[in-house]
Design an enzyme around this catalytic site. Structure first.
Site, PDB file in Angstrom:
ATOM      1  N   SER A 591       0.846  -1.200   0.000  1.00  0.00           N
ATOM      2  CA  SER A 591       0.000   0.000   0.000  1.00  0.00           C
ATOM      3  C   SER A 591       0.874   1.241   0.000  1.00  0.00           C
ATOM      4  O   SER A 591       2.003   1.206   0.501  1.00  0.00           O
ATOM      5  CB  SER A 591      -0.876  -0.003   1.255  1.00  0.00           C
ATOM      6  OG  SER A 591      -1.517   1.248   1.397  1.00  0.00           O
ATOM      7  N   TYR A 604      -2.180  -0.594  10.593  1.00  0.00           N
ATOM      8  CA  TYR A 604      -2.230  -0.920   9.164  1.00  0.00           C
ATOM      9  C   TYR A 604      -0.933  -0.486   8.470  1.00  0.00           C
ATOM     10  O   TYR A 604      -0.293  -1.260   7.748  1.00  0.00           O
ATOM     11  CB  TYR A 604      -3.451  -0.235   8.537  1.00  0.00           C
ATOM     12  CG  TYR A 604      -3.586  -0.458   7.050  1.00  0.00           C
ATOM     13  CD1 TYR A 604      -4.048  -1.667   6.540  1.00  0.00           C
ATOM     14  CD2 TYR A 604      -3.267   0.558   6.141  1.00  0.00           C
ATOM     15  CE1 TYR A 604      -4.182  -1.866   5.174  1.00  0.00           C
ATOM     16  CE2 TYR A 604      -3.395   0.361   4.773  1.00  0.00           C
ATOM     17  CZ  TYR A 604      -3.860  -0.852   4.289  1.00  0.00           C
ATOM     18  OH  TYR A 604      -3.984  -1.051   2.933  1.00  0.00           O
TER      19      TYR A 604
END
Ligand code: NAD
Length: 714
Positions: A591, A604
């Site tokens: 990501s 995350y």
């Protein structure tokens, strides 16, 4: 008009047993339906009925024809046109456009050009000149066999029960015993013009005969109407089935079992260990895809007393050995199913098979024969375990397995009523290396970029995973979707199988945080396809909370799925890559947040950063084995993503003080390129990184985020 008619009546083909077994074939002819069809429609109906039952003919084997009166498009006069199944295709599944159509009088005129058996191959070149109505479907080599029989309707089938009779050393006598005068017998001859003339001569001399058994090959039958022909075909096959049933009653097949089968789990475990090892040894020049069959029919044969005698004789019907190679390789496991001993002498077994194949080629070749093709075995028989087949793609491997099952049925019947005979090597060679067969191979389209490769995609039921699967399938890869969400997995698998065909897509329910589940998923893939070439580690979640409110469970969940999950999938892939010695390609879907810090998402972001560093470590470790590891960093892919359907979307929208449905536009405007990022954009990057176009790239990060300065790599 005709098709609309059929559709409006919602007529569906009756279903048939897929497997071969005893029991007589019932007539499934529906006259009410048939009477609504024109003559070619009835021919198609008959063909599909016949081909739907593998006891009648094997996949792709056999052909059917009808001589139909048509209006000539040039003269407007009535002419006789031969409708005959064209080159390639399968009678069971063919459509109307699968038939070649040829002027019967022009086909008759070809007899005047025929220079004898030495020159029969040149006759194939004349067939396109006989085409009726510009039909683009190529006529097959079997066309003269149908054209010169003086009957309107002709079936040529490869029924296991009839081939069992045709493949015994006393097939002529047995044919007479079973059929008397009704069915004739012709000695082995390769299909072509000469065989067409022989059939024609037989039919002229025996006007009462209803058909012919072709030695080591199959059956011809005929009739005045389509129904008559169909029912004769069934009746003749049923006679053979009944004859074999009577002769084999009370006998154990193949002399009985000498090797007990392992239980199902053990069989699959052996196949999962063995298949990547075989793939390593036969896939260095061209990658192969595997198929495993442990059906009762196979287990009965591979564990039998006669395996050692029958397997080396090879298959008989030309259709069979073109797919299976002339003979299989038998791999006997050590005591108690010991696979390691087997693996340690796999090199020697395969090398000796190749040497034998090279000897066959050298002994039988002609001055103009094409160069020797891949000398590796296609069929591997493992007593107690089953049959493994390998070919350039899944369908070819599966069909090779199905053909060997046909051959097993033939050998069962033949060896029960006499002495089974494979085709002589020279005849087998002349078919395998037939220049016409070679020309067919040369005409095949070039393989797709990822043909022969197997991809394991975690999170395959989600937005990016599914789009990636679709993209890799487009390039010809076989794909295994792995996901914890069974519903999503089922939907994705059935959609993709609908688009690309069932052979290329498999799914497995896997929780990527479970060591056992990941190992089991890879083992399933090894049994389904033979190994792995590509891992796309993508399964993921998202979470958002300020650090003070981040529960330990939230932290652990991120680390488990995004960190440990990526580690476990990679470790399993590396283990299989190394066994296969074919290199490998890994792509992590990380990501933007793995590079760019983001507020209120520490768990995350940290887990995504760990993924990226794990990829770098693995790129370093894998390089010497040709294993490449790269990262794709998406950002704000809202379309199709389950991450963006729940709380996360609301939290992000709240953080930007906007409605959830304004988010996509917000992200678009925030990007440097002012474009939305779609799952297909991420999939495109993956396709590049797993394909040969990036063969020299490893340890890279590719951002697919429409431009974000914060995540520029340095
Ligand atoms: P998605 O939710 O549509 O797909 C993720 C899939 O992973 C789901 O099908 C889910 O069931 C599966 N999964 C979750 N936990 C699992 C587990 N323990 N075992 C097996 N499967 C599990 O989301 P997506 O947008 O397709 O995301 C795919 C990947 O892309 C994720 O790793 C995500 O972090 C990353 N990513 C997405 C975006 C985005 O904006 N969508 C941005 C950056 C990174």
């Amino acid at each position: 008009m005709l098709r609309a008619n059929i559709a409006s009546k919602r007529f569906t083909m009756p279903t048939h047993p897929e497997t071969n077994g005893s029991g007589l074939l019932p007539s499934l002819w529906d006259e009410t339906h048939a009477s609504t069809l024109d003559e070619p429609g009835r021919l198609l109906y008959r063909s599909n009925l016949l081909g739907a039952d593998k006891r009648i003919t094997n996949y792709g084997g056999g052909n059917t024809s009808a001589k139909v009166t048509e209006k000539d498009p040039l003269s407007g006069e009535d002419v006789t046109v031969l409708w005959v199944k064209g080159s390639g295709g399968d009678v069971g599944t063919m459509k109307r456009d699968g038939f070649a159509t040829l002027y019967q009088d022009k086909l008759e005129a070809l007899k005047g050009l025929y220079r004898g058996v030495e020159h029969e191959d040149e006759m194939v070149g004349y067939l396109p000149h006989c085409t009726f109505a510009l039909n683009p479907r190529a006529a097959s080599i079997d066309t003269p066999l149908h054209a010169y029989l003086p009957y309107i309707h002709v079936d040529h089938m490869h029924p296991d029960a009839v081939i069992a009779i045709a493949a015994t050393s006393t097939s002529r006598e047995l044919t007479r015993e079973v059929y008397g005068e009704e069915i004739g017998w012709l000695g082995w001859r390769r299909p072509g013009f000469e065989l067409g003339l022989e059939l024609s001569a037989f039919a002229e001399e025996n006007p009462d005969a209803k058909g012919v058994v072709l030695e080591s090959h199959g059956l011809f039958t005929w009739g005045d109407t389509g129904r008559d022909c169909y029912e004769t075909t069934l009746r003749i096959i049923n006679k053979a089935i009944a004859f074999l049933d009577e002769k084999t009653a009370g006998q154990s097949a193949f002399g009985g079992l000498v090797r007990k089968s392992l239980d199902e789990n053990e069989r699959r475990a052996v196949a999962a260990r063995l298949m990547p090892e075989i793939r390593a040894r036969i896939g260095q020049d061209e990658r192969k895809i595997g198929h495993f069959d442990d059906s009762q029919t196979v287990l009965e044969f591979v564990g039998s007393k006669k395996l050692g005698d029958l397997a080396p004789l090879g298959t008989s019907c030309p259709d069979h050995f073109l797919r299976t190679k002339i003979r299989p390789l038998v791999l006997v496991l050590g005591p108690a199913g010991d696979v390691d001993t087997r693996i340690s002498d796999l090199d020697a077994s395969i090398a000796s098979y190749r040497e034998d194949y090279a000897r066959y080629y050298e002994t039988c070749k002609h001055p103009d024969s094409p160069a020797m093709r891949d000398p590796n075995p296609v069929v591997y028989l493992v007593p107690g375990v089953g049959m493994i087949t390998f070919a350039k793609d899944k369908a070819t491997a599966r069909i090779a397995g199905e053909f060997y099952v046909n051959a097993i049925n033939v050998m069962r019947g033949a060896s029960a009523i006499g002495t089974y005979r494979g085709l002589p090597e020279q005849e087998a060679f002349d078919i395998e290396y037939w220049l016409l067969e070679e020309a067919k191979l040369q005409r095949m389209p070039k393989p797709k970029a990822l043909a022969g490769r197997v991809a394991f995609i975690t999170g395959g039921g989600g937005g990016i995973g599914r789009a990636t699967a679709e993209r890799l399938l487009t390039d010809g890869a076989c794909v295994v979707l792995a996901d914890i969400d069974e519903g999503a997995l089922e939907r994705a698998t059935s959609d993709l199988a609908g688009l690309f065909g069932g052979d290329l897509v498999r799914s497995v329910t896997v929780d990527v945080t479970s060591e056992q589940a990941v190992a089991d998923g890879f083992a399933r893939m090894a049994v389904d396809y033979g190994g792995v070439d590509i891992l796309v580690s993508n399964a993921g979640i998202s979470s958002s909370a300020p650090i003070e409110e981040t529960e330990l469970s939230m932290w652990n969940r991120n680390i488990d799925i995004l960190g440990t999950g990526y580690f476990l999938a990679s470790r399993e892939a590396f283990r299989m890559f190394r066994r296969q010695k074919l290199g490998g390609a890994v792509v992590f879907i990380a990501s933007k947040n793995g590079l760019a810090a983001s507020p209120n998402a520490a768990a995350y972001c940290t887990a995504k950063a760990a993924e990226i560093h794990l990829a770098r470590c693995l790129a370093l470790e894998g390089a010497e084995a040709g294993i490449r590891v790269n990262v794709v960093n998406p950002d704000a892919v809202l379309q199709g993503s389950k991450i963006w359907t729940g709380e996360w979307r609301e939290q992000r929208a709240a953080a930007y003080k906007m409605a959830p449905d304004e988010l996509e536009e917000h992200y678009r405007k925030r990007s440097m390129l002012k474009r939305s990022v779609l799952p297909s954009d991420v999939a495109e990057a993956v396709a590049f990184l797993v394909g040969d176009a990036s063969a020299k790239s490893t340890g890279n990060i590719m951002n697919v985020d429409a431009g974000n300065a914060q995540s520029f790599t340095r």
